[in-house]
Structures are given as C-alpha cells and as structure tokens.
Design a protein around this motif. Structure first.
Motif, mmCIF file in Angstrom:
data_model
loop_
_atom_site.group_PDB
_atom_site.id
_atom_site.type_symbol
_atom_site.label_atom_id
_atom_site.label_comp_id
_atom_site.label_asym_id
_atom_site.label_seq_id
_atom_site.Cartn_x
_atom_site.Cartn_y
_atom_site.Cartn_z
ATOM 1 N N PHE A 199 -16.278 11.929 25.267
ATOM 2 C CA PHE A 199 -14.978 12.428 24.842
ATOM 3 C C PHE A 199 -13.889 12.042 25.837
ATOM 4 N N LEU A 200 -14.155 12.251 27.136
ATOM 5 C CA LEU A 200 -13.142 11.976 28.153
ATOM 6 C C LEU A 200 -12.766 10.501 28.201
ATOM 7 N N LEU A 201 -13.752 9.637 28.099
ATOM 8 C CA LEU A 201 -13.475 8.200 28.122
ATOM 9 C C LEU A 201 -12.656 7.787 26.910
ATOM 10 N N THR A 202 -12.945 8.407 25.791
ATOM 11 C CA THR A 202 -12.190 8.087 24.576
ATOM 12 C C THR A 202 -10.760 8.597 24.662
ATOM 13 N N VAL A 203 -10.598 9.837 25.062
ATOM 14 C CA VAL A 203 -9.272 10.418 25.100
ATOM 15 C C VAL A 203 -8.404 9.776 26.170
ATOM 16 N N ILE A 223 -20.465 10.233 35.080
ATOM 17 C CA ILE A 223 -19.219 9.567 34.696
ATOM 18 C C ILE A 223 -18.846 8.483 35.689
ATOM 19 N N GLY A 224 -19.267 8.667 36.953
ATOM 20 C CA GLY A 224 -19.177 7.644 37.990
ATOM 21 C C GLY A 224 -17.902 6.833 37.976
ATOM 22 N N ASN A 225 -18.091 5.496 37.927
ATOM 23 C CA ASN A 225 -16.957 4.572 37.966
ATOM 24 C C ASN A 225 -16.494 4.145 36.575
ATOM 25 N N ARG A 226 -16.853 4.887 35.562
ATOM 26 C CA ARG A 226 -16.575 4.450 34.191
ATOM 27 C C ARG A 226 -15.095 4.498 33.844
ATOM 28 N N PHE A 227 -14.287 5.199 34.661
ATOM 29 C CA PHE A 227 -12.844 5.206 34.428
ATOM 30 C C PHE A 227 -12.155 3.994 35.041
ATOM 31 N N LYS A 229 -10.512 1.761 38.348
ATOM 32 C CA LYS A 229 -9.673 2.061 39.508
ATOM 33 C C LYS A 229 -8.446 2.895 39.158
ATOM 34 N N THR A 230 -8.049 2.886 37.918
ATOM 35 C CA THR A 230 -6.839 3.622 37.530
ATOM 36 C C THR A 230 -7.148 5.004 36.957
ATOM 37 N N GLY A 231 -8.377 5.423 37.118
ATOM 38 C CA GLY A 231 -8.777 6.705 36.552
ATOM 39 C C GLY A 231 -8.240 7.884 37.335
ATOM 40 N N PRO A 232 -8.606 9.085 36.917
ATOM 41 C CA PRO A 232 -8.101 10.304 37.561
ATOM 42 C C PRO A 232 -8.731 10.534 38.931
ATOM 43 N N LYS A 233 -8.090 11.414 39.694
ATOM 44 C CA LYS A 233 -8.698 11.892 40.924
ATOM 45 C C LYS A 233 -9.855 12.806 40.562
ATOM 46 N N PHE A 234 -11.000 12.606 41.200
ATOM 47 C CA PHE A 234 -12.140 13.487 40.990
ATOM 48 C C PHE A 234 -12.075 14.628 42.007
ATOM 49 N N VAL A 235 -12.213 15.847 41.504
ATOM 50 C CA VAL A 235 -12.159 17.030 42.359
ATOM 51 C C VAL A 235 -13.401 17.864 42.083
#
Length: 765
Positions: A199-203, A223-227, A229-235
């Motif tokens: 869902f997250l990758l799609t949205v 979920i790893g690196n699937r976003f 380099k421009t993905g969200p900050k992981f917290v």
C-alpha cells in the motif's frame, strides 16, 4: 479545501455545509497572511533547526482524531511547517485510512453502525475483542463516523458525522508542509494477508510521504530501500520500555541501549516523553542522557505524549508551555520534534517562548496580580505563596484581610478557617458557629480565634478541581508555609524591588463592626501607616465588593480603590458606572462577564471592558487558573491562550491569577509584538467553535447574565463599631501590649469601651 469538497459531493454529502462553516470560521482567525519567523537562537537539536511540530491526528485535542476538522484546524492555528500525522490502518479491500488504532470502538460509532460485527483476534499475542478495520471494506466505513477517543474531551463534535478519510484524501485536501505516516501493526496485517508495504509503495506514487514510523523492526527490514533515495525519513518508534517488540521478542528498554543499530535503518527515533524526563508519583526525576546519546549516534529524537489536558507532572503547575520548555530549552539538549494533540501550544512554545530568559523585555502592558500569592503552587496567603509570586513575576501581590478575635489583621482567602487550614482537626474544632451572613452551614471563623491560636494552624493548599476531576495541586507542598499578618505581608512587599505594589481585599466590614466589634478598615489603615506605606513609592490598592467600604477608605486616604463585581454580568448601566466612579479607581470583574459560556463553549464577547474604560476605569479580571478544566474549550486547554484573549482581545488592564508565572511569562513572549501576529498568538474568535457544534449535543441555554445597575452599587454606610461582649478566648494582657511585628491591638479600645459600659450599668442599679 472548498474546491475539493465541491468536486466530491458523494463523499461529503450533507456534511459539506458543516465543514464549510468550519473553514470559513477558521479563515477569520487569520487576519493577515503569515510567514512564521522561527527563532534565530541556536538550538541543541541534531540539525540546529527548531523542533518540528507534529500534529497527531491533526488538532486531536479538540476534534475527533484524524477527522477533517482536526486536520484543517492545524493550518489555521499552528506553525505553517507543522507536520500532519496519520496513523495508517488497512481496510478489508487494502485501502489505507487515517484512523487512530486498528481497533475501532473507542474512536468511532462503529458499534452503532455495525452492532454485530465485533470480532476477536490475537493482537501482538494478546486476545483482543473489538471491531477491527480489516473486517470492513472502505465502502462499509462510509457509514462509520469518528468520535472523541479521550473521554475528558468534549463530545460536542461527535455528532458532526466526521467521516473516515483515506491517506490520499488527507494529503490531497490539505497539502501539508509535511506528512507523517505511522504504521503501528504491520505484522498483524501481514498475518491477515494485507500488505502495508505494498500500500505504501503504491500511495507514494501520488502522495509525498515525508516521515514513516513504526515500532516494528521487521517493517523496516521488509520495506528497506524500496522507496529509493527520495523516500521518507524512517523513524523507529519506541513504545514503553517494558513492552515487547514483536519481531525480536525484546523489550524496547533493551533496544534503546543499542542506538547505533537503530541508526543502520532509521534517521530518527520517536520515544515517549518519559524516556527523557522520567516521572515518579507525578513528579519529575532528573532527565536522562537519552537525547544526547541519540544525537551522538546521529539520530534525531522526536518526543511523544504531549497533550494539554492530561499526564503532566506537578512540576509544570498544569502549564503545558512549561513542559515543552523543559524538553527544548533546558540548556543541556533539545528534542528534534514534538508529537502533540495540541499543535497550537507546541507552535507557540517553540516560536514565541523559547530562549526567552528571565531578562526578556516586556512586550505587552497589563498588570499581573496574584490571587493569594502563587496559590496554585503553595497554600494560599502563606509566606511561601507570596515569595513564589514575587519570584514568578507578579507585579501586585494581594492580601485578603481577615480578623482574629483579638483584632489582628492577617491574610487568608476566607474568614472560614476550614477552607484553608487544618482547623477542623485542631483543638479549636469545638468553636464552630453558624453565621447566616456568611453561610447557612456552621464554620470555624477567624474572629472566633485569637491570632496566637491561628498561628498554630497548618495551612492547606486549595484544590478547586479535586472532587469533580480528581485533579490536585502540588501534593508535596500541600501543607507548607505559614500564615502571615498584614504587617508581615506589607514588609515582605516593601523589600521586593520587582513589585509595583500591593492589593488589600477587605470584605464583611459591616458584619465585623456590628457583630464582632472589630473595625477592619481601621486595622488596615493603622497597619499601612505603621508599615511605612503612607508615603511609600509602591502602589496600594484597596479592593472590596462593598461600596460602603471603599467610600470609607476614600474619605480617609488617597490609596487606589478597586470595586469588585462578584457575580458574572453581561452589561452595566452608565448610571451604575457613574456611581462607581465616585468611590473607585478601577473595577474587578469575573472572566465570564467578558466571555460568557454555554456548555463550556464561549457564546460571544461583551462590551463590558470597553464601556468601563470609556469612563477611565481600568478593568482587572479574575480568577485565572492553569488547570484546563477551568477554561472554556475555545482556549484549547491552554492558560496562555486564555490570558492572551483577555489582554489583546478584550483589552483588560490586568489579570488576577493563582499562577503568576504563566501571566508574567506571557508578557515577554516575542510573538505578540510582531507586525503579523501568528495564529497561535492571536486572540480566539468568540463563538467560533460553537458555530460548528451540533447544537443538539448541547444542553438548553441558561438565562443570560444580568445587567449591573446603580441599585446594585448603592449600600448604606458602614455601621459604627459595636462593643463585643467579653469571651473566654484569650485577649490582650495589658493596655500597652503590642501585637506581633509591633501592631497595636485594635480590639484593645473596644474592650475598654465595653468595660466602661458595664461599669456605668452597675452604677445605675
């Protein structure tokens, strides 16, 4: 927002008009376009930037969590770069919605909509019965509406048909400066063949996700690196230290010891505020090294659990701004962000009150007047309460004068000693009396005890909200301090360089003269003279709700006189104001006289201040308290918002408060003097919230407050002093004996008069 609603009538239906009204009201709160100016002072955050404001479910402290009203209110009241937080849940058909929890009963009317669809699952290994989001399709949820999740908050908006929004809805409609998605139960959804990662990758193809948090290590692994380099900050989100992380079966308390490992997959951590400032018995313990340790590991630290209306340590005196300050302005560290139910307060804390320092200049002019000293922190009218009031920045400290049986004036909120001392547990408890002029019930009154006896009593802190709300003030100091005479009070004030003056409150003068043979007016005047206030530079204000008392003082002195209107009023006649002008230099009114309320919602604003000031009468307002239950919902459980509204909105000349620090700090905030005042330092718009409430949810309106007339002002002159019959209570020892601190005993002449009268009667026999 309006265009989006018009383009989607099927989604909003009949709710559109209600939401449109809220938007229009919120727009009015912003008189000018605003670009917030963040503090230029250095920050001890990881990046050196000001802490981030994260609105949990929007403005969820007022509106139902994740509702459209909650999200829209953030933009109208908070910092423009505030981040919207969405707890992502999945529906049966894989749609991502913003909803506080995977279970639904607490935050919605799902029980009403689907009474038979309760289910049972293992949730993190715990059997749980409830209604679960994954048992409903997105279409099913169109008939389920959001409600308050915290019972102490108003239920008035539960009836507004607050729709459940998808992640796309929130992002598209509000276009937030930052969007934070929190995934709390990825493993649970996976067990039921729903993929949060998919869902997250799609949205993310249509929605910008700036932050992504989860308390599950396996989520970040999957979920790893699937976003890219421009993905969200992981917290990584830490739960309570004793809670177990599901994928490793380790407690979060053990995981926090290996922050370098967390850094391998996350750029920040989100932790309960107790990780940083531990609390025991609702008092703060010394802060931990967690923030510095995390910063050393290269992790940003976001703190959670901030709300104005619960879970606040006694150290903060029920002041949420003080709590924020301790997390960002303590000299040792600053967190990188706040997760708050009240983003307005967090915004003001960061932008307006950070790095002020004790020497910050005053930005707004009004008097800070104490109410029995700092009586929110110590027993009122004690040496400790007065000393703290001075330290906290009160400009005028007050003494409500009571009289002992031997004529000693002293400070206490009420002549009924049972309200402020332990007298009912003392040896004097058998001296109770019924005084119809005061109360229909029996009480233990100061004029029935000598000062030497009163001195032996232990003061008691006031707890005005203990019975209804189980809220207590500073229990460790509930019996601290000692009662002081008027002379002691005046001497304390005289030695303070920061005080502007004193306020002396005089009540029941007629009763004391006529029934107890005590002249409180004379006692006050003599003590002022003996304490050197005849020609003192400090202001002396004499306050009373009895016009006859002020008339008496006005005849004998040049001290300022202040007339107190005890009951809430909605207006005052010109003739009444003209009468007041004859004997008073200022007026004290109740808060409800300026902002009347209905079911704790403000219904409007009166013109009382304007009318009194037109006649050159300054207006002081009482009584301000920090406890959120003392405030209308419109003030967002924030005492500073209430003060700001009265000062800049109504234009009052002074506030009378049990927590002087809050008012004194407000005077120094940097935002109030800006050309473009930010929304979190703008006065509230009266009746704005009431306008978006479902009126069916409110009780019937009460009769309006009365109009104050000249008949309410007029009183007969004070009666002469009537000699009191001798009692067995201790009296003066000799005709030249002095009271404590050199006060002449006022009752002495009265006793001599009584003796002469008795002697004359014997001679006539």
């Amino acid at each position: 927002m309006i265009t989006y609603m018009q383009d989607n009538p099927s989604m909003f239906g009949s709710r559109a008009s209600k939401f449109l009204l809220s938007v229009l009201i919120l727009i009015q709160l912003l008189p000018t376009p605003l670009l917030a100016q963040r503090s230029k002072s250095p920050w001890q955050t990881l990046t050196g930037e000001a802490p981030l404001i994260i609105a949990r479910g929007g403005f969820s402290g007022l509106f139902p969590d994740s509702s459209l009203n909650a999200y829209s209110f953030v933009a109208s009241t908070s910092a423009p770069d505030a981040v919207l937080w969405c707890d992502v849940q999945l529906t049966k058909d894989g749609v991502g919605i913003c909803f506080p929890y995977v279970t639904m009963d607490n935050d919605s009317n799902v029980l009403v909509a689907y009474p038979t669809r309760k289910n049972s699952y293992l949730l993190n290994g715990v059997p749980t019965q409830d209604w679960f989001t994954l048992d409903f399709t997105s279409k099913d949820l169109q008939t389920v509406f959001l409600t308050r999740g915290v019972l102490s908050r108003s239920d008035a908006y539960d009836y507004n048909q607050n729709v459940i929004s998808t992640v796309q809805d929130v992002a598209t409609q509000f276009k937030p400066a930052g969007f934070w998605l929190n995934v709390q139960h990825d493993a649970f959804y996976t067990q039921h063949n729903l993929s949060m990662s998919s869902f997250l990758l799609t949205v993310s193809k249509t929605v910008t996700i700036n932050y992504l948090s989860s308390p599950e290590l396996s989520f970040f692994k999957n979920i790893g690196n699937r976003f890219g380099k421009t993905g969200p900050k992981f917290v990584f989100r830490f739960l309570d230290k004793d809670d177990v992380e599901v994928s490793t079966n380790r407690t979060y308390g053990s995981l926090m010891k290996n922050l370098t490992f967390i850094k391998t997959f996350a750029s920040g951590v989100l932790v309960p505020k107790s990780y940083i400032w531990p609390v025991k018995d609702q008092y703060l313990l010394p802060h931990t090294s967690f923030v510095r340790d995390a910063h050393r590991a290269g992790l940003e630290v976001y703190a959670s659990g901030f709300a104005n209306d619960f879970d606040i340590a006694y150290n903060y005196s029920y002041d949420p701004l003080a709590e924020y300050s301790s997390f960002m302005d303590n000299g040792d560290f600053s967190v990188d962000g706040f997760l708050s139910d009240f983003p307005l307060t967090a915004s003001a804390a960061v932008d307006c009150f950070s790095h002020l320092g004790s020497n910050a200049s005053t930005q707004v002019d009004f008097l800070v007047i104490s109410k029995n000293g700092a009586s929110g922190d110590y027993p009122g009218s004690t040496d400790l309460a007065y000393s703290k009031a001075i330290k906290d920045g009160a400009e005028i400290i007050d003494c409500s004068v009571q009289m002992s049986s031997d004529g000693i004036p002293f400070c206490l909120n009420s002549s009924n000693l049972g309200e402020s001392t332990n007298v009912v547990q003392s040896p004097f408890r058998n001296r109770s009396a019924t005084v119809p002029e005061f109360d229909s019930l029996a009480g233990l009154y100061s004029f029935n005890l000598a000062w030497s006896e009163i001195q032996t009593l232990t003061p008691a802190i006031s707890n005005p909200f203990s019975r209804l709300f189980n809220m207590f003030r500073n229990p460790r100091e509930r019996s601290s301090g000692k009662l002081v005479t008027l002379s002691d009070f005046l001497n304390l004030a005289k030695t303070s360089s920061s005080l502007v003056g004193v306020l002396i409150n005089v009540e029941h003068a007629a009763y004391l003269r006529e029934k107890q043979g005590l002249d409180v007016v004379k006692a006050v005047l003599n003590t002022l003279k003996e304490s050197g206030y005849s020609n003192a530079t400090k202001r002396v204000m004499i306050q009373s709700s009895n016009s006859s008392v002020l008339v008496d003082f006005k005849k004998q002195t040049r001290y300022e006189t202040v007339y107190q209107v005890e009951e809430p009023i909605r207006d005052i006649l010109d003739s009444a104001i003209q009468d007041i002008k004859k004997f008073a230099d200022a007026v004290v009114v109740r808060r409800q006289s300026l902002y009347p309320v209905r079911a704790s919602f403000i219904t409007g604003q009166t013109s009382l201040v304007e009318r009194l000031q037109k006649f050159k009468l300054p207006v002081y307002v009482e009584t301000f308290r920090n406890e959120f239950v003392s405030q209308a919902w419109d003030f967002f459980a924030d005492a500073t918002v209430e003060i700001n509204t009265h000062v800049t909105g109504a234009g009052v000349s002074g506030t009378i408060t049990e927590f002087p620090l809050t008012a004194a700090r407000y005077k120094r905030n940097r935002c109030v003097a800006r050309k473009d005042t930010p929304p979190y330092m703008s006065p509230i718009l009266p009746a704005a919230l009431l306008g978006i409430v479902s009126l069916d949810s409110l009780p019937p309106a009460e009769a309006p407050n009365p109009v104050f007339t000249d008949a309410d002002v007029t009183e007969p002159p004070l009666p002469p002093v009537t000699a009191k019959s001798p009692t067995t209570s201790p009296g003066p020892i000799s005709t030249d004996q002095k009271a404590p601190n050199g006060q002449t005993r006022v009752a002495l002449s009265l006793l001599l008069s009584a003796f002469s009268t008795a002697l004359a009667a014997l001679l006539l026999l």
